[in-house]
Write an enzyme that holds these catalytic residues in place. Sequence first.
Site, mmCIF file in Angstrom:
data_model
loop_
_atom_site.group_PDB
_atom_site.id
_atom_site.type_symbol
_atom_site.label_atom_id
_atom_site.label_comp_id
_atom_site.label_asym_id
_atom_site.label_seq_id
_atom_site.Cartn_x
_atom_site.Cartn_y
_atom_site.Cartn_z
ATOM 1 N N TYR A 146 0.842 -1.195 0.000
ATOM 2 C CA TYR A 146 0.000 0.000 0.000
ATOM 3 C C TYR A 146 0.882 1.253 0.000
ATOM 4 C CZ TYR A 146 -3.600 3.372 0.919
ATOM 5 O OH TYR A 146 -4.447 4.453 0.799
ATOM 6 N N GLN B 139 -10.624 0.414 1.831
ATOM 7 C CA GLN B 139 -11.153 -0.418 0.742
ATOM 8 C C GLN B 139 -10.024 -1.085 -0.051
ATOM 9 O OE1 GLN B 139 -11.618 2.790 1.230
ATOM 10 N NE2 GLN B 139 -11.495 4.032 -0.628
ATOM 11 N N ASN C 64 -3.099 6.046 6.671
ATOM 12 C CA ASN C 64 -3.802 6.817 7.693
ATOM 13 C C ASN C 64 -4.478 5.877 8.691
ATOM 14 O OD1 ASN C 64 -6.175 5.861 6.551
ATOM 15 N ND2 ASN C 64 -6.551 7.731 5.376
ATOM 16 N N SER D 153 4.195 9.205 12.565
ATOM 17 C CA SER D 153 5.656 9.205 12.535
ATOM 18 C C SER D 153 6.230 10.011 13.692
ATOM 19 C CB SER D 153 6.107 9.785 11.196
ATOM 20 O OG SER D 153 7.437 9.442 10.942
ATOM 21 N N GLN E 164 10.337 16.216 10.629
ATOM 22 C CA GLN E 164 9.423 15.214 11.177
ATOM 23 C C GLN E 164 8.064 15.841 11.450
ATOM 24 O OE1 GLN E 164 10.270 12.029 11.294
ATOM 25 N NE2 GLN E 164 8.116 11.688 11.719
ATOM 26 N N HIS F 239 5.173 16.056 8.864
ATOM 27 C CA HIS F 239 4.453 14.864 8.388
ATOM 28 C C HIS F 239 2.957 14.970 8.656
ATOM 29 C CE1 HIS F 239 6.986 11.923 6.501
ATOM 30 N NE2 HIS F 239 7.930 12.091 7.392
ATOM 31 N N GLU G 117 10.723 5.690 16.562
ATOM 32 C CA GLU G 117 10.831 5.212 15.177
ATOM 33 C C GLU G 117 12.180 5.649 14.576
ATOM 34 O OE1 GLU G 117 8.160 7.185 12.558
ATOM 35 O OE2 GLU G 117 8.382 5.732 10.931
ATOM 36 N N HIS G 118 12.471 6.955 14.686
ATOM 37 C CA HIS G 118 13.741 7.500 14.202
ATOM 38 C C HIS G 118 14.528 8.058 15.384
ATOM 39 C CE1 HIS G 118 10.797 8.149 10.837
ATOM 40 N NE2 HIS G 118 11.756 7.549 10.161
ATOM 41 N N ASP H 282 15.007 8.507 4.807
ATOM 42 C CA ASP H 282 13.649 8.488 4.262
ATOM 43 C C ASP H 282 13.659 8.214 2.761
ATOM 44 O OD1 ASP H 282 12.553 9.058 6.707
ATOM 45 O OD2 ASP H 282 12.366 11.213 6.347
ATOM 46 N N GLU I 147 4.707 -36.611 28.441
ATOM 47 C CA GLU I 147 3.649 -35.654 28.101
ATOM 48 C C GLU I 147 2.319 -36.363 27.829
ATOM 49 O OE1 GLU I 147 5.009 -32.997 25.017
ATOM 50 O OE2 GLU I 147 6.489 -32.052 26.339
ATOM 51 N N HIS J 139 2.521 -40.351 19.732
ATOM 52 C CA HIS J 139 3.816 -39.773 19.357
ATOM 53 C C HIS J 139 4.926 -40.780 19.666
ATOM 54 C CE1 HIS J 139 1.582 -36.028 19.179
ATOM 55 N NE2 HIS J 139 2.653 -35.354 18.825
#
Lengths: 432, 432
Positions: free
Chosen positions: A127, A189, A212, A237, A259, A262, A326-327, A360, A414, A419
């Site tokens: 995506y 969707q 999003n 972010s 940053q 964003h 994250e960064h 990036d 067990e 087995h």
Amino acid sequence: MKRLQWAALSAVEREQALTRPVQEVALKTRDIVADLLRQVREGGDQALSEITQRLDRTRMDSFKVDDDEFAAAEAAIDSDLREAMTQAAERIRAFHAAGMIVDYTVQTAPGVSCERMMRPIGRVGLYVPAGSAPLPSTALMLGVPSQLAGCSQVVLCTPPRQDGSADPAVLVAARMCGIEQVFKLGGAQAIAAMAHGTASVPKCDKLFGPGNSYVTEAKQQVAQSGVAAIDMPAGPSEVLVIADAGANPAFVAADLLSQAEHGPDSQVLLLSDSAAMIEQVQADIERQLPLLPRAEIAHQSLQQSRLIEVDTLEDAFAISNRYAPEHLILALRQPRDWLARVQAAGSVFLGDYTPEALGDYCSGTNHVLPTNGAARAYSGVSVGSFQNAISVQAASAHGIAGIGGGAVVMAQAEGLHAHANAVALRLQAVSI
Amino acid sequence: MKRLQWAALSAVEREQALTRPVQEVALKTRDIVADLLRQVREGGDQALSEITQRLDRTRMDSFKVDDDEFAAAEAAIDSDLREAMTQAAERIRAFHAAGMIVDYTVQTAPGVSCERMMRPIGRVGLYVPAGSAPLPSTALMLGVPSQLAGCSQVVLCTPPRQDGSADPAVLVAARMCGIEQVFKLGGAQAIAAMAHGTASVPKCDKLFGPGNSYVTEAKQQVAQSGVAAIDMPAGPSEVLVIADAGANPAFVAADLLSQAEHGPDSQVLLLSDSAAMIEQVQADIERQLPLLPRAEIAHQSLQQSRLIEVDTLEDAFAISNRYAPEHLILALRQPRDWLARVQAAGSVFLGDYTPEALGDYCSGTNHVLPTNGAARAYSGVSVGSFQNAISVQAASAHGIAGIGGGAVVMAQAEGLHAHANAVALRLQAVSI
């Protein structure tokens, strides 16, 4: 921007200082997404058309990008941008190729071979968002590793523009990674279409990419119901900068702003053992901010930012590991000396000449990274994200004669006697 | 057992033949688990006590296994079992150690270094079930890789017995992997305790291990809400055997039964190009079944099993890849020659002398594997499951001078001007 002195904060205040902007998924979002998923699952392409017309205000008969549109994109794209993307793709390829997970074999006992056999995930869906602007860089970050892994079916979805076309740069980036199946679909969707499959969109086993809050919620819902795996949970972010007294305040300010632009829910944190540095950075932010086209977004995001003075840089690293950014930018004089202290982060940027923007776009690392503290238990996207490990074992008659007895003992302990029997039957055959 | 001939089936019948026993999580399970999670989140240890008394019928003041109980377990355990577990742990260690994900560095451009830096996940929680019997083997399968990865905090939960004690073999297995923090907690409440943390149970960032439908649902819910990561979605165990005319029908029957005894919702599939082999296996199952202590469970599970005759072994591999079994046994004359055809499976067992039970206990591979078709997009547990990859990049002034221009072009194309500015500021500084 909030200025804080770490040593002066209570435990509760410290907790608050490191709390991300609230982003509990509203129950409403959850229901809207569940409904969109259901509509696409039941209604297929027809439902996709209706949803796209309603949400993207675009009427489309077919979502698939055809040869003509690819050709038009190749013709339309600026040569500087093509060159920049080509070189970025080459560096991303070089870095990711070296990190592929590979086969190996261990003889764990005489006559017993254990192996890891790698396979590409067969059907993957990427995506590529286009919130304020389309992100061809994300197409490269997902497309290059999918191609290196050798996935046999790669589908890419990206939102249509108002005229029903796709962003040419995204199409050119997709082609650079050998992706031919591009669909002009956005939002929840698009995730629904790739997870469930429709007459026109092939079903995918794993979905990748940022998006999003609707896209993120849709990915979580299809993962939860077992319809498709996902790369990682995603959120707004964020960056954390650790700067010493010798850092360049204009650089630090620019990194914080890049940053902040964003989105209004992005978070930026600055930790420094120098009060003077914090003041200079603050001044530089105020100087640079008004010059930015996205000043309004950055201004909103800065409301949630924190400039934190720490007693020592050791404290700064302890705070950073707790936050798990994250960064993480290390604007330090000897940044590499501090690297051993980094326990949890998505991607780290060393020194004054490695701004986050480099990673990036074009240093070679991936920019699809864990946010919201997920770096404590998730890694960024890599070729391994597109690979499966299958274990393989082969025992000879001699091999099972050596280790089978232990399996029988453990199976009996067990209470799993079938087995034990499956092994014992072989041991009998071998001893004859 | 249902006997089918693949070539004679319609598309719909083929779909049905490969459908797993229905296991949609009942809405009731979902609500019960959500409620248990909430109770533990809000009520901590007090809630754990109340829930354990109600569900496990055990009254406990403290859940943590103390030194005395560890010592008693060491004294109680049978020496054969200890020896079997010690050797199994050694082979698991040997195989997993060789698969650790390691650091690497690539120079992606002059003056630009990109690196992968591995770190253990800090705080991990292991769940060792004890449905019909406790599973010390699972403690080894999770404990060994957590120790190899170097996780600093490893917590293990396993259900208490009626007298409030833990299974000695599970405790000894935990100690073999260096695990000291063992809590006698089972079910969704154990998952809740590790995900949220209580006064006595430390909070964990990632949870591992198999479990019943409540445990599985609890893991999915904490992962969905971002409280903790999980290893993989889990479901009932399953095996698919591909046997040729030369296979040993008694061995094949024993392997199918050893899977069927796991639970009434386990699934076993046999694919063969030999009608005679299918008949012989069926006869052998009927002969072996009544001799098993868990015959009733196996009998139930066999109701959902399928014995499928295929025209060619190529067809069998196509069916197997579509089904993506947790365990795949190749009871073939030249099994290795067919390995290249395996695209999706959890673990593969080659030839007549490699029963699944060997991998379940002591060949060296892991037995925590993707079920329910998840092998299309998930891998079994490995050391990598306990590691995070952090990317690191370092550009010198020379480095950014070389590649920074491309980042500026791409950032501008994406409308992210603060990103462009962060790079441009450095380029100006470098060119002075």
